[in-house]
Design a protein around this motif. Structure first.
Motif, PDB file in Angstrom:
ATOM      1  N   GLU A   1      69.885-100.678 -53.721  1.00 51.09           N
ATOM      2  CA  GLU A   1      68.889-101.224 -52.628  1.00 51.09           C
ATOM      3  C   GLU A   1      68.754-100.143 -51.413  1.00 51.09           C
ATOM      4  OE1 GLU A   1      66.758-103.081 -53.240  1.00 51.09           O
ATOM      5  OE2 GLU A   1      67.436-104.841 -54.665  1.00 51.09           O
ATOM      6  N   CYS A   2      70.099 -99.546 -51.419  1.00 53.98           N
ATOM      7  CA  CYS A   2      70.153 -98.621 -50.371  1.00 53.98           C
ATOM      8  C   CYS A   2      69.008 -97.269 -50.897  1.00 53.98           C
ATOM      9  CB  CYS A   2      71.489 -98.047 -50.075  1.00 53.98           C
ATOM     10  SG  CYS A   2      72.648 -98.961 -49.242  1.00 53.98           S
ATOM     11  N   ARG A   3      69.476 -96.760 -51.857  1.00 57.71           N
ATOM     12  CA  ARG A   3      68.439 -95.687 -52.231  1.00 57.71           C
ATOM     13  C   ARG A   3      67.055 -96.077 -52.563  1.00 57.71           C
ATOM     14  NH1 ARG A   3      68.963 -95.134 -57.312  1.00 57.71           N
ATOM     15  NH2 ARG A   3      70.516 -96.688 -57.977  1.00 57.71           N
ATOM     16  N   HIS A   4      66.637 -97.362 -52.673  1.00 58.67           N
ATOM     17  CA  HIS A   4      65.251 -97.700 -52.745  1.00 58.67           C
ATOM     18  C   HIS A   4      64.661 -97.496 -51.565  1.00 58.67           C
ATOM     19  CE1 HIS A   4      65.954-100.225 -56.604  1.00 58.67           C
ATOM     20  NE2 HIS A   4      65.963 -99.162 -56.875  1.00 58.67           N
ATOM     21  N   SER A   5      65.597 -98.336 -50.417  1.00 60.32           N
ATOM     22  CA  SER A   5      64.925 -98.197 -49.082  1.00 60.32           C
ATOM     23  C   SER A   5      64.743 -96.623 -48.522  1.00 60.32           C
ATOM     24  CB  SER A   5      65.878 -98.592 -48.149  1.00 60.32           C
ATOM     25  OG  SER A   5      65.912-100.070 -48.384  1.00 60.32           O
ATOM     26  N   ILE A   6      65.538 -95.779 -49.057  1.00 62.03           N
ATOM     27  CA  ILE A   6      65.377 -94.251 -48.526  1.00 62.03           C
ATOM     28  C   ILE A   6      64.110 -93.856 -49.406  1.00 62.03           C
ATOM     29  CG2 ILE A   6      66.361 -91.983 -48.883  1.00 62.03           C
ATOM     30  CD1 ILE A   6      68.953 -93.464 -48.495  1.00 62.03           C
ATOM     31  N   MET A   7      64.009 -93.884 -50.546  1.00 60.73           N
ATOM     32  CA  MET A   7      62.920 -93.539 -51.473  1.00 60.73           C
ATOM     33  C   MET A   7      61.620 -94.336 -50.845  1.00 60.73           C
ATOM     34  SD  MET A   7      62.409 -94.359 -55.600  1.00 60.73           S
ATOM     35  CE  MET A   7      62.364 -96.490 -55.069  1.00 60.73           C
ATOM     36  N   PHE A   8      61.534 -95.436 -50.437  1.00 56.64           N
ATOM     37  CA  PHE A   8      60.269 -96.148 -49.953  1.00 56.64           C
ATOM     38  C   PHE A   8      59.906 -95.410 -48.408  1.00 56.64           C
ATOM     39  CE2 PHE A   8      61.037-100.370 -51.951  1.00 56.64           C
ATOM     40  CZ  PHE A   8      60.271-100.121 -53.007  1.00 56.64           C
ATOM     41  N   ALA A   9      60.915 -95.047 -47.828  1.00 57.32           N
ATOM     42  CA  ALA A   9      60.753 -94.443 -46.494  1.00 57.32           C
ATOM     43  C   ALA A   9      60.156 -93.132 -46.568  1.00 57.32           C
ATOM     44  CB  ALA A   9      62.120 -94.490 -45.624  1.00 57.32           C
ATOM     45  N   ARG A  10      60.721 -92.349 -47.582  1.00 51.03           N
ATOM     46  CA  ARG A  10      60.204 -90.915 -47.727  1.00 51.03           C
ATOM     47  C   ARG A  10      58.750 -91.167 -48.298  1.00 51.03           C
ATOM     48  NH1 ARG A  10      64.415 -86.932 -50.582  1.00 51.03           N
ATOM     49  NH2 ARG A  10      62.695 -85.476 -50.038  1.00 51.03           N
ATOM     50  N   GLY A  11      58.488 -92.065 -49.249  1.00 49.74           N
ATOM     51  CA  GLY A  11      57.323 -92.401 -49.664  1.00 49.74           C
ATOM     52  C   GLY A  11      56.027 -92.627 -48.541  1.00 49.74           C
TER      53      GLY A  11
END
Length: 304
Positions: free
Chosen positions: A122-132
């Motif tokens: 979930e941490c990685r997903h949140s960073i991914m969504f933020a960059r996206g």
């Protein structure tokens, strides 16, 4: 000692450990690093949509028909970024609830280690969504202040099936729409990659949330079941109705008030949401969580 000689609670515990080990094995075999898997360097190509246009809140309305193709694409990019921002908000709630749940558990257990693995995902997903969202040219969309404060209370107070079923609702709704987006060649390629990563990795999280919900409900009496059914439904209502921020319309250059009016009456979008949640509602029904008061909120959110 054979499994047939174990007490029922011991058999349940062995089964839970087995599920957790299989989830850990799956994570080891099939996980992604968004930092390297997603094309962050290529500039945004505005000839693409940010999401399948059929998932736009305005698709099928009179206003949609008046928009140019460029305006439609900008709207779907802003809507996709808003969904990503809402996903970050709820993933932060999810992480805190899971951490609180495992706080005193045995760290040598497979289910403890799987819970930490889920939090890392979930941490990685949140960073991914933020960059996206940033690459889509969108601001930081956030739920309304009242919803943020309700989320603060929910992540602090929710426990057991209320926590895990609410996690499941959020992830199931995202899963269905993202499966459409990741296959749609009209959607900008880096968003399709993000959606593919999230769909693959969240399939494990949804398995975990379903199993945890069933497990917690085994100990739930009628009063607790009724109460948590309502809590889950209220949480689901605010999650789903916060996915598309009203600011997306102004940022796409549209008339906000007209867009909000037509989006609220858009039967196409309502129907899409209902059909996407059919499996989720079947699960909640099998768990006896679709009580009368709960149904009121699911219907208001157009989930049933």
């Amino acid at each position: 000692m054979s499994s047939s000689t174990l007490r029922p609670e011991e058999q349940d515990r062995l089964q839970e450990q087995d599920v957790a080990r299989r989830l850990l094995d799956s994570s080891a075999r099939l996980s992604y690093d968004p930092a390297t898997e997603v094309d962050w360097d290529t500039p945004l190509d505005k000839d693409f949509h940010g999401a399948s246009p059929e998932w736009s809140t305005l698709y099928g309305t009179a206003y949609w028909q008046e928009l140019s193709e460029a305006q439609r694409k900008e709207l779907t990019r802003q809507e996709a970024a808003s969904v990503a921002s809402t996903g970050i908000w709820f993933e932060m709630i999810l992480q805190q609830m899971v951490l609180r749940d495992i706080y005193t558990k045995d760290p040598t257990d497979a289910d403890f280690q799987w819970a930490l693995t889920e939090i890392a995902d979930e941490c990685r997903h949140s960073i991914m969504f933020a960059r996206g969202a940033a690459k889509l040219g969108a601001p930081a969309y956030k739920p309304r202040r009242a919803v943020i404060e309700l989320g603060r209370a929910f992540k602090t107070l929710a426990f057991g099936e209320a926590a895990y079923a609410a996690i499941l609702v959020a992830e199931e709704v995202l899963d269905v729409m993202q499966r459409d987006w990741m296959r749609d060649e009209r959607v900008v390629p880096f968003v399709r990659t993000i959606n593919n990563i999230h769909v693959v990795e969240e399939s494990r999280h949804m398995k975990f949330a379903r199993d945890e919900t069933r497990k917690r409900l085994r100990r739930a009496g009628p009063v607790r079941r009724q109460l948590n059914a309502l809590v889950i439904a209220i949480a689901s209502y605010f999650i789903v109705t916060s996915m598309v921020n009203r600011g997306v319309y102004a940022n796409a250059g549209l008339d906000t008030e007209r867009a909000l009016t037509e989006a609220a009456a858009n039967e196409h979008h309502r129907s899409l949401m209902r059909s996407s949640c059919a499996g989720l509602m079947e699960f909640l029904s099998s768990a006896r969580l679709l009580t009368g008061p709960a149904l009121f909120f699911y219907k208001r959110a157009n989930l049933i």
